[in-house]
Design a protein around this motif. Structure first.
Motif, PDB file in Angstrom:
ATOM      1  N   LEU A   1     -42.320 -56.375 -68.336  1.00  0.00           N
ATOM      2  CA  LEU A   1     -43.494 -56.599 -67.489  1.00  0.00           C
ATOM      3  C   LEU A   1     -44.780 -56.216 -68.210  1.00  0.00           C
ATOM      4  CD1 LEU A   1     -41.991 -55.308 -64.129  1.00  0.00           C
ATOM      5  CD2 LEU A   1     -42.501 -57.676 -64.727  1.00  0.00           C
ATOM      6  N   GLN A   2     -44.722 -55.179 -69.034  1.00  0.00           N
ATOM      7  CA  GLN A   2     -45.901 -54.811 -69.821  1.00  0.00           C
ATOM      8  C   GLN A   2     -46.261 -55.917 -70.811  1.00  0.00           C
ATOM      9  OE1 GLN A   2     -44.402 -50.890 -71.137  1.00  0.00           O
ATOM     10  NE2 GLN A   2     -46.227 -50.003 -70.197  1.00  0.00           N
ATOM     11  N   GLN A   3     -45.243 -56.591 -71.335  1.00  0.00           N
ATOM     12  CA  GLN A   3     -45.492 -57.705 -72.250  1.00  0.00           C
ATOM     13  C   GLN A   3     -46.168 -58.874 -71.535  1.00  0.00           C
ATOM     14  OE1 GLN A   3     -41.569 -58.449 -73.833  1.00  0.00           O
ATOM     15  NE2 GLN A   3     -41.672 -56.745 -75.289  1.00  0.00           N
ATOM     16  N   ARG A   4     -46.024 -58.913 -70.209  1.00  0.00           N
ATOM     17  CA  ARG A   4     -46.695 -59.945 -69.416  1.00  0.00           C
ATOM     18  C   ARG A   4     -48.094 -59.505 -68.970  1.00  0.00           C
ATOM     19  NH1 ARG A   4     -42.209 -61.320 -64.833  1.00  0.00           N
ATOM     20  NH2 ARG A   4     -40.337 -61.341 -66.159  1.00  0.00           N
ATOM     21  N   GLY A   5     -48.485 -58.288 -69.313  1.00  0.00           N
ATOM     22  CA  GLY A   5     -49.818 -57.823 -68.965  1.00  0.00           C
ATOM     23  C   GLY A   5     -49.879 -56.900 -67.773  1.00  0.00           C
ATOM     24  N   LEU A   6     -48.728 -56.500 -67.218  1.00  0.00           N
ATOM     25  CA  LEU A   6     -48.701 -55.605 -66.061  1.00  0.00           C
ATOM     26  C   LEU A   6     -48.576 -54.166 -66.564  1.00  0.00           C
ATOM     27  CD1 LEU A   6     -48.713 -56.404 -63.027  1.00  0.00           C
ATOM     28  CD2 LEU A   6     -46.262 -55.940 -63.004  1.00  0.00           C
ATOM     29  N   SER A   7     -49.344 -53.265 -66.008  1.00  0.00           N
ATOM     30  CA  SER A   7     -49.253 -51.863 -66.420  1.00  0.00           C
ATOM     31  C   SER A   7     -47.935 -51.266 -65.939  1.00  0.00           C
ATOM     32  CB  SER A   7     -50.413 -51.057 -65.844  1.00  0.00           C
ATOM     33  OG  SER A   7     -50.277 -50.922 -64.437  1.00  0.00           O
ATOM     34  N   ALA A   8     -47.498 -50.187 -66.601  1.00  0.00           N
ATOM     35  CA  ALA A   8     -46.249 -49.530 -66.206  1.00  0.00           C
ATOM     36  C   ALA A   8     -46.327 -49.014 -64.772  1.00  0.00           C
ATOM     37  CB  ALA A   8     -45.935 -48.396 -67.172  1.00  0.00           C
ATOM     38  N   ALA A   9     -47.500 -48.470 -64.392  1.00  0.00           N
ATOM     39  CA  ALA A   9     -47.658 -47.936 -63.029  1.00  0.00           C
ATOM     40  C   ALA A   9     -47.540 -49.046 -61.990  1.00  0.00           C
ATOM     41  CB  ALA A   9     -49.007 -47.233 -62.899  1.00  0.00           C
ATOM     42  N   ARG A  10     -48.187 -50.177 -62.268  1.00  0.00           N
ATOM     43  CA  ARG A  10     -48.118 -51.283 -61.313  1.00  0.00           C
ATOM     44  C   ARG A  10     -46.708 -51.888 -61.268  1.00  0.00           C
ATOM     45  NH1 ARG A  10     -53.204 -55.097 -60.733  1.00  0.00           N
ATOM     46  NH2 ARG A  10     -53.905 -53.056 -60.014  1.00  0.00           N
ATOM     47  N   ALA A  11     -46.049 -51.922 -62.425  1.00  0.00           N
ATOM     48  CA  ALA A  11     -44.680 -52.428 -62.462  1.00  0.00           C
ATOM     49  C   ALA A  11     -43.764 -51.571 -61.598  1.00  0.00           C
ATOM     50  CB  ALA A  11     -44.177 -52.465 -63.902  1.00  0.00           C
ATOM     51  N   ARG A  12     -43.891 -50.250 -61.729  1.00  0.00           N
ATOM     52  CA  ARG A  12     -43.055 -49.343 -60.920  1.00  0.00           C
ATOM     53  C   ARG A  12     -43.378 -49.488 -59.431  1.00  0.00           C
ATOM     54  NH1 ARG A  12     -43.940 -45.915 -65.479  1.00  0.00           N
ATOM     55  NH2 ARG A  12     -41.943 -45.466 -66.545  1.00  0.00           N
ATOM     56  N   SER A  13     -44.644 -49.693 -59.114  1.00  0.00           N
ATOM     57  CA  SER A  13     -45.020 -49.865 -57.709  1.00  0.00           C
ATOM     58  C   SER A  13     -44.357 -51.095 -57.116  1.00  0.00           C
ATOM     59  CB  SER A  13     -46.545 -49.978 -57.608  1.00  0.00           C
ATOM     60  OG  SER A  13     -46.943 -50.278 -56.285  1.00  0.00           O
ATOM     61  N   ARG A  14     -44.358 -52.181 -57.855  1.00  0.00           N
ATOM     62  CA  ARG A  14     -43.733 -53.405 -57.333  1.00  0.00           C
ATOM     63  C   ARG A  14     -42.219 -53.269 -57.247  1.00  0.00           C
ATOM     64  NH1 ARG A  14     -47.243 -58.661 -59.344  1.00  0.00           N
ATOM     65  NH2 ARG A  14     -49.275 -57.802 -58.759  1.00  0.00           N
ATOM     66  N   MET A  15     -41.640 -52.593 -58.232  1.00  0.00           N
ATOM     67  CA  MET A  15     -40.195 -52.373 -58.193  1.00  0.00           C
ATOM     68  C   MET A  15     -39.796 -51.520 -56.998  1.00  0.00           C
ATOM     69  SD  MET A  15     -39.739 -51.839 -62.310  1.00  0.00           S
ATOM     70  CE  MET A  15     -38.107 -51.140 -62.247  1.00  0.00           C
ATOM     71  N   ALA A  16     -40.661 -50.579 -56.620  1.00  0.00           N
ATOM     72  CA  ALA A  16     -40.357 -49.695 -55.496  1.00  0.00           C
ATOM     73  C   ALA A  16     -40.297 -50.443 -54.174  1.00  0.00           C
ATOM     74  CB  ALA A  16     -41.400 -48.579 -55.414  1.00  0.00           C
ATOM     75  N   HIS A  17     -40.930 -51.612 -54.094  1.00  0.00           N
ATOM     76  CA  HIS A  17     -40.924 -52.403 -52.862  1.00  0.00           C
ATOM     77  C   HIS A  17     -39.773 -53.412 -52.829  1.00  0.00           C
ATOM     78  CE1 HIS A  17     -45.098 -50.886 -52.642  1.00  0.00           C
ATOM     79  NE2 HIS A  17     -44.914 -50.975 -51.350  1.00  0.00           N
ATOM     80  N   GLN A  18     -38.895 -53.347 -53.821  1.00  0.00           N
ATOM     81  CA  GLN A  18     -37.749 -54.255 -53.859  1.00  0.00           C
ATOM     82  C   GLN A  18     -36.455 -53.462 -53.696  1.00  0.00           C
ATOM     83  OE1 GLN A  18     -38.094 -56.374 -57.628  1.00  0.00           O
ATOM     84  NE2 GLN A  18     -39.434 -57.904 -56.702  1.00  0.00           N
ATOM     85  N   ALA A  19     -35.378 -54.180 -53.398  1.00  0.00           N
ATOM     86  CA  ALA A  19     -34.062 -53.553 -53.323  1.00  0.00           C
ATOM     87  C   ALA A  19     -33.699 -52.968 -54.688  1.00  0.00           C
ATOM     88  CB  ALA A  19     -33.017 -54.577 -52.901  1.00  0.00           C
ATOM     89  N   GLY A  20     -32.890 -51.922 -54.686  1.00  0.00           N
ATOM     90  CA  GLY A  20     -32.422 -51.320 -55.927  1.00  0.00           C
ATOM     91  C   GLY A  20     -31.124 -51.955 -56.403  1.00  0.00           C
ATOM     92  N   ASP A  21     -30.712 -51.574 -57.593  1.00  0.00           N
ATOM     93  CA  ASP A  21     -29.496 -52.154 -58.158  1.00  0.00           C
ATOM     94  C   ASP A  21     -28.251 -51.752 -57.383  1.00  0.00           C
ATOM     95  OD1 ASP A  21     -30.870 -53.545 -60.025  1.00  0.00           O
ATOM     96  OD2 ASP A  21     -30.344 -52.285 -61.741  1.00  0.00           O
ATOM     97  N   VAL A  22     -28.279 -50.606 -56.708  1.00  0.00           N
ATOM     98  CA  VAL A  22     -27.117 -50.216 -55.886  1.00  0.00           C
ATOM     99  C   VAL A  22     -26.909 -51.236 -54.776  1.00  0.00           C
ATOM    100  CG1 VAL A  22     -26.218 -48.494 -54.280  1.00  0.00           C
ATOM    101  CG2 VAL A  22     -27.328 -47.762 -56.398  1.00  0.00           C
TER     102      VAL A  22
END
Length: 376
Positions: free
Chosen positions: A198-219
């Motif tokens: 995601l950083q390679q696409r221009g998204l910051s690590a903080a913003r990437a983690r924020s978006r991941m937190a709003h999605q289902a987890g791998d479990v």
């Protein structure tokens, strides 16, 4: 002459009936906790309108994965192999393109600040709003999701009979859509690797983690998906895995749907697999959607329902259905059930002891359904 598997299966059926007769709490609690107690289920039945393509021999596959997992890579390979890919993200952009009713509704709900000078949607500003507040995100979803579902139905209506349709949906699990599909594929990748992508696409690590937190987890993805694609390795490894999935499972599933026949039932006994209860729970949701209001309960029966027991690997399921006219019990007419079950990939296996049996078309997920009727 009965095979060893048939003897084993009949013995376990009689044993479970003796210990937990129909109507006892343990005979019905599995489905009560997952499928029949929750009021929103009727809404999820409505969502299965897309599934009408199934009676044309169309294999309907759900594809999901977290942001940065590489789901788009898997979708592109499946398209190359012959699948018709319907990308929910692309449709969500299409339904709010300039000049659409969707964009007008979004601007009316959130204000002109979410529009660019040229009248197009300013996705960055809208994203800042919706990812910061759950209620705001729900307001957006209430506008966009119905439009995407309608467009999805339109596209499915245009596919050829016998197609493999891959529905690429990032929030498939979050929106409780798994029961719509013959099979769900989840793409998994390590969190650090996803953030790097995601950083390679221009998204910051903080913003990437924020978006991941709003999605289902791998479990949750591991529990809900029938197939897991590991995208932590090389691109070549992932593409080989996808190609094998097409060859060994998706194409044979499509062929069985076209022919209107269940997958072959394995006969070789194997050691107990802790995946068997998970497979039953996924089938539970699909059958609840297929059988609708006539369903009273579902029960996992047979050898795969007994922890530690060796079995063939076919999941055996007993369905108790509401009585017919007057609410009485009696035998189930398999011909009455066949159309609805066929839309979800279940086809007749014949009748034994006046009990109609159906088998599932997915060769990687063999299962048998035994339909009974009960007065309530």
């Amino acid at each position: 002459m009965l095979s060893s598997f048939q003897v084993e299966h009949r013995y376990l059926e009689l044993l479970r009936l003796a210990i937990h007769p129909p109507g006892s709490p343990l005979a019905t609690e599995e489905v009560q906790e997952q499928a029949l107690r929750r009021e929103p289920r009727a809404g999820r039945f409505d969502r299965c309108a897309e599934i009408t393509a199934m009676n044309r021999g169309v294999a309907y596959i759900g594809l999901t994965g977290g942001i940065g997992s590489g789901k788009s890579t898997v979708a592109a390979k499946l398209a190359e192999l012959g699948a018709v890919v319907i990308d929910a993200d692309s449709l969500s952009r299409e339904v709010v393109a300039p000049g659409t009713p969707g964009l007008s509704a979004v601007a009316s709900e959130f204000g002109q600040t979410v529009l660019r000078e040229d009248g197009s949607l300013h996705r960055g500003r809208l994203a800042e709003l919706v990812f910061a507040d759950d209620a705001t995100r729900e307001r957006l979803n209430a506008i966009v999701h119905p439009l995407v579902r309608e467009r999805t139905r339109e596209l499915i209506a245009t596919v050829d009979d016998g197609a493999v349709v891959v529905h690429d949906v990032p929030l498939l699990l979050e929106n409780q859509m798994a029961a719509q599909y013959h099979l769900v594929v989840a793409v998994l990748a390590d969190e650090d690797r996803r953030i790097q992508r995601l950083q390679q696409r221009g998204l910051s690590a903080a913003r990437a983690r924020s978006r991941m937190a709003h999605q289902a987890g791998d479990v949750q993805r591991r529990d809900a998906a029938d197939v897991l694609i590991d995208n932590d390795g090389s691109l070549e490894q992932t593409l080989v895995e996808v190609k094998d999935l097409w060859r060994s499972r998706l194409a044979p599933l499509r062929d069985n749907l076209i022919a209107g026949k269940p997958a072959e039932t394995p006969t070789q006994l194997q050691s107990y697999d802790p995946e068997w209860p998970l497979r039953y729970r996924r089938m539970n949701l699909r059958l609840a959607a297929a059988l609708g209001e006539q369903l009273i309960s579902l029960q996992h029966v047979g050898a795969t329902a007994v922890p530690g027991m060796s079995a063939s690997g076919a999941i055996d399921i007993r369905a108790w259905l509401r009585g017919g006219e007057g609410g009485g019990g009696g035998a189930v007419d398999g011909a009455d059930l066949a159309p609805a079950l066929a839309q979800h990939g279940w086809f007749p296996l014949g009748t034994a002891w006046r009990v109609p049996r159906f088998g599932f078309a997915d060769p990687g997920n063999p299962a048998r359904l035994y339909a009974h009727r009960r007065s309530i």
